[in-house]
Scaffold this active site. Sequence first.
Site, PDB file in Angstrom:
ATOM      1  N   HIS A 211       0.793  -1.237   0.000  1.00 52.47           N
ATOM      2  CA  HIS A 211       0.000   0.000   0.000  1.00 52.47           C
ATOM      3  C   HIS A 211       0.825   1.287   0.000  1.00 52.47           C
ATOM      4  CE1 HIS A 211       0.951  -0.230   4.275  1.00 52.47           C
ATOM      5  NE2 HIS A 211       0.675   1.054   4.330  1.00 52.47           N
TER       6      HIS A 211
HETATM    7  C1  UD1 Z   1      -2.007   5.315   6.053  1.00 53.17           C
HETATM    8  C2  UD1 Z   1      -0.688   5.779   6.683  1.00 53.17           C
HETATM    9  C3  UD1 Z   1       0.350   4.684   6.540  1.00 53.17           C
HETATM   10  C4  UD1 Z   1      -0.160   3.361   7.057  1.00 53.17           C
HETATM   11  C5  UD1 Z   1      -1.463   3.029   6.351  1.00 53.17           C
HETATM   12  C6  UD1 Z   1      -2.056   1.724   6.768  1.00 53.17           C
HETATM   13  C7  UD1 Z   1      -0.197   8.183   6.528  1.00 53.17           C
HETATM   14  C8  UD1 Z   1       0.613   9.202   5.839  1.00 53.17           C
HETATM   15  N1  UD1 Z   1      -0.170   6.950   5.992  1.00 53.17           N
HETATM   16  O1  UD1 Z   1      -1.777   5.163   4.658  1.00 53.17           O
HETATM   17  O2  UD1 Z   1       1.497   5.047   7.275  1.00 53.17           O
HETATM   18  O3  UD1 Z   1       0.791   2.354   6.804  1.00 53.17           O
HETATM   19  O4  UD1 Z   1      -2.382   4.084   6.624  1.00 53.17           O
HETATM   20  O5  UD1 Z   1      -3.179   1.444   6.006  1.00 53.17           O
HETATM   21  O6  UD1 Z   1      -0.827   8.471   7.513  1.00 53.17           O
HETATM   22  N2  UD1 Z   1      -9.081   4.666   1.904  1.00 53.17           N
HETATM   23  C9  UD1 Z   1     -10.295   4.037   1.885  1.00 53.17           C
HETATM   24  N3  UD1 Z   1     -10.860   3.679   3.069  1.00 53.17           N
HETATM   25  C10 UD1 Z   1     -10.264   3.919   4.262  1.00 53.17           C
HETATM   26  C11 UD1 Z   1      -9.033   4.578   4.272  1.00 53.17           C
HETATM   27  C12 UD1 Z   1      -8.440   4.935   3.100  1.00 53.17           C
HETATM   28  O7  UD1 Z   1     -10.853   3.794   0.834  1.00 53.17           O
HETATM   29  O8  UD1 Z   1     -10.842   3.543   5.303  1.00 53.17           O
HETATM   30  C13 UD1 Z   1      -8.441   5.036   0.626  1.00 53.17           C
HETATM   31  C14 UD1 Z   1      -8.804   6.438   0.182  1.00 53.17           C
HETATM   32  O9  UD1 Z   1      -8.832   6.443  -1.202  1.00 53.17           O
HETATM   33  C15 UD1 Z   1      -7.622   7.252   0.658  1.00 53.17           C
HETATM   34  C16 UD1 Z   1      -6.477   6.277   0.480  1.00 53.17           C
HETATM   35  O10 UD1 Z   1      -7.029   5.013   0.790  1.00 53.17           O
HETATM   36  O11 UD1 Z   1      -7.462   8.439  -0.028  1.00 53.17           O
HETATM   37  C17 UD1 Z   1      -5.289   6.549   1.340  1.00 53.17           C
HETATM   38  O12 UD1 Z   1      -5.666   6.599   2.728  1.00 53.17           O
HETATM   39  P1  UD1 Z   1      -4.736   7.403   3.748  1.00 53.17           P
HETATM   40  O13 UD1 Z   1      -5.252   7.269   5.129  1.00 53.17           O
HETATM   41  O14 UD1 Z   1      -4.480   8.773   3.236  1.00 53.17           O
HETATM   42  O15 UD1 Z   1      -3.348   6.661   3.635  1.00 53.17           O
HETATM   43  P2  UD1 Z   1      -2.987   5.117   3.646  1.00 53.17           P
HETATM   44  O16 UD1 Z   1      -2.425   4.786   2.314  1.00 53.17           O
HETATM   45  O17 UD1 Z   1      -4.084   4.261   4.177  1.00 53.17           O
END
Ligand code: UD1
Length: 373
Positions: A211
């Site tokens: 991811h």
């Molecule tokens: C975040 C953390 C990362 C951690 C990861 C675990 C930061 C910078 N990154 O990354 O360190 O390893 O979580 O998963 O804080 N999304 C969904 N549903 C959700 C959450 C996210 O669909 O419940 C999708 C959305 O499109 C979102 C994308 O995932 O924009 C990224 O989510 P985000 O929380 O920004 O970062 P992660 O890649 O999950």
Amino acid sequence: MKVLLVCGARPNFMKISPLIRAIDRHNFSGEKPLVERVLVHTGQHYDYQMSELFFQELELPRPDVHLGVGSGTHAEQTGKVMLELEKVLVELKPDMVIVVGDVNSTLAAALAAVKLHIKVAHVEAGLRSYDKSMPEEINRVLTDHISDYLFTPSRDADENLIKEGIPREKVFFVGDVMVDSLLYNRKKASQRRILDVFNLREGNYALLTLHRPSNVDDKENLSRLVEAIYEMGQQLPIIFLCHPRTRINIEKFGLISLFQMDKSAANSKGVLLTEPLGYLDCLRLMMDSAFVMTDSGGMQEETTVLNVPCLTLRDTTERPITITQGTNTLVGNDTRRMKEEANAILEGRGKKGIQLDFWDGKAAERIMDVLIR
Ligand code: UD1
């Protein structure tokens, strides 16, 4: 003593859970001072599979406050958590804010608290990948430098902090709270029936998660990785627990046809793409896999504790102890190396780990001891 604990994203929940248990145990013992705890969920992760399910499985109490910030750019997410949390801090006036890990919610909460002169404790302090292109590295460094209590999972983390000029008296080597959760839930996880769901045999499959933006946001990088993994899947089944961010990109980049979706056919060769699983199923799949491929931070630690070989699809790690003493090997995005290392594991030449100092299930207790003192 009023303590506000902040969590927001999936890897936070297993770090917060042992802390809550330790606080409750302390209060139950009747020892003074009693600790009032307030649990705040920022809402960085919001899908059932990324949040609610973890609350249930880790027996976390319902959050007292939910900030509901959701997804966004880094600045949006960090800014929203700060704005919303500041209101809560002004109203509730906690004596201390506890933040865990290295996600955007961690830094945002620490910043909001320190500017209000509230003491900040950072659990999992001192880890460094020395790669500033990772948002987590920026979150780690900044959170550490504004925290009053820095609780480290390993001795190398202490050294990193001292090298950066953080006073020694702020640094406490307590061990790894993630391991607290793993050991606490190990038996429950071993009873899960997830291998049957996928029709898998113990030791006869590999587990994959992916991811990191550097691996999944760029079409060329992701395509190369996915194609290599597809080839490896012809040798043994691979179960891919796919993060929502990665899933979106796999579809966008036209790579979905390389995966199979039929769960019951996961025992045949190929790469099964499935939604992220809960904590217990994921632990069970890790335990019984031939090896794990991942770019997650936490899984590098968990595989070391479980003594399962791990190939980390990154060039750097903030957890070097899992390489020097554990079962972890960094393979970057070098697909030839991935295949070579996987073959070595399948031929019985995988790394074996040793029990690490203070990775013993008692890190949260040590943290409580320090805070009470
Ligand atoms: C975040 C953390 C990362 C951690 C990861 C675990 C930061 C910078 N990154 O990354 O360190 O390893 O979580 O998963 O804080 N999304 C969904 N549903 C959700 C959450 C996210 O669909 O419940 C999708 C959305 O499109 C979102 C994308 O995932 O924009 C990224 O989510 P985000 O929380 O920004 O970062 P992660 O890649 O999950």
